[in-house]
Design an enzyme around this catalytic site. Structure first.
Site, PDB file in Angstrom:
ATOM      1  N   HIS A   1       2.024  -7.889  -4.318  1.00  0.00           N
ATOM      2  CA  HIS A   1       2.213  -6.575  -4.932  1.00  0.00           C
ATOM      3  C   HIS A   1       1.401  -5.533  -4.161  1.00  0.00           C
ATOM      4  CE1 HIS A   1       2.807  -3.671  -8.151  1.00  0.00           C
ATOM      5  NE2 HIS A   1       1.501  -3.487  -8.250  1.00  0.00           N
TER       6      HIS A   1
ATOM      7  N   HIS B   1      -0.650   3.986  -1.430  1.00  0.00           N
ATOM      8  CA  HIS B   1      -0.759   3.652  -2.859  1.00  0.00           C
ATOM      9  C   HIS B   1      -1.918   4.470  -3.410  1.00  0.00           C
ATOM     10  CE1 HIS B   1      -1.744   0.589  -6.245  1.00  0.00           C
ATOM     11  NE2 HIS B   1      -0.818   1.429  -6.641  1.00  0.00           N
TER      12      HIS B   1
END
Length: 271
Positions: A37, A114
């Site tokens: 992830h 991110h």
């Protein structure tokens, strides 16, 4: 102990090649393939600006507290500790990739992102390709599922980057049930690229994003997560596509506030 660990690493690095012959023609949609992830988040650049996808509250938080804020953010943004090569060596074959332009970047580069920015996309793709060159029977799934601040020419740049890096290693989009290890080995393909943008419809080697759905439980409760995963697996198996089981808990804003100095690992991972 070191010798035993070395053998394990070798086995995981070539686990697809080592599968029994009875599985070689099994559609890959029927196999459970390990993935990571926010796969690139082993590196978070604390000197970078905040990503364009972040809400105004986060932008304001960083503008007020600067470097301290970014250090705290990193504790919540880094979901991996191993780089691409180490993940591949440990058996990971699916990569969750999120791409962004960087504000006021004179080189107009593409980065993994991110919250804050990570490495350049080109460097990550080349690192994965180096592993594939050494392990010709291993296959990877590259899932480009979020794009931030990207115009048409940025997508064109990324598509060309994929061509230059992987060339004929990329498998053109076909019916998912036709893809098996045997099929890929015969064609000398090692890369399936999933691209969650209309651009995928224009490029033969880009698999449309709907062929790799990733339902998201969005919960901090392990029991609710398990229930969600069981229901989504049953539903997706009927559709004949690839799909992702996101076995991750997602912190809420209140979770972050309570454990702001602790970070993701200490606050939620152990659950």
């Amino acid at each position: 102990m070191a010798s035993s660990q070395g053998k394990n690493e070798l086995r995981f690095a070539d686990w697809m090649a080592a599968l029994p012959g009875s599985i070689h023609r099994t559609p890959l949609t029927n196999l459970a393939i390990p993935g990571s992830h926010d796969s690139f988040s082993f590196y978070i650049d604390e000197a970078s600006p905040v990503g364009p996808e972040q809400p105004e509250t986060v932008q304001n938080f960083v503008s007020v507290f600067g470097t301290v804020a970014k250090k705290l953010m990193r504790k919540w943004l880094a979901t991996q500790t191993m780089n691409f090569t180490s993940q591949l060596g440990a058996g990971i074959r699916y990569f969750d990739l999120r791409i962004s332009t960087k504000p006021r970047d004179p080189d107009n580069e593409l980065y993994f992102a991110h919250g804050l920015f990570s490495a350049k996309v080109k460097e990550g793709l080349e690192e994965i390709n180096a592993f594939l060159a050494d392990h010709p029977k291993e296959v990877v799934f590259l899932d480009f599922n979020h794009f931030y601040g990207m115009q048409k020419y940025h997508h064109e740049k990324l598509v060309q980057m994929l061509k230059d890096t992987y060339g004929n290693k990329m498998c053109p989009a076909i019916f998912a049930h036709e893809v098996s290890l045997q099929y890929l080995w015969e064609k000398e393909h090692q890369v399936l690229v999933f691209y969650h943008s209309p651009v995928a419809l224009e490029v033969p080697f880009l698999w449309p994003g709907q062929m790799m759905p990733a339902p998201w439980a969005n919960t901090t409760d392990p029991e609710k997560l398990i229930q969600f995963l069981q229901a989504s697996i049953t539903e997706r198996r009927k559709k004949g596509s690839f799909f992702i089981s996101q076995v991750v808990l997602t912190p809420k804003a209140s979770t972050v506030v309570k454990g702001v100095a602790s970070g993701l690992r200490e606050t939620i991972t152990e659950r």
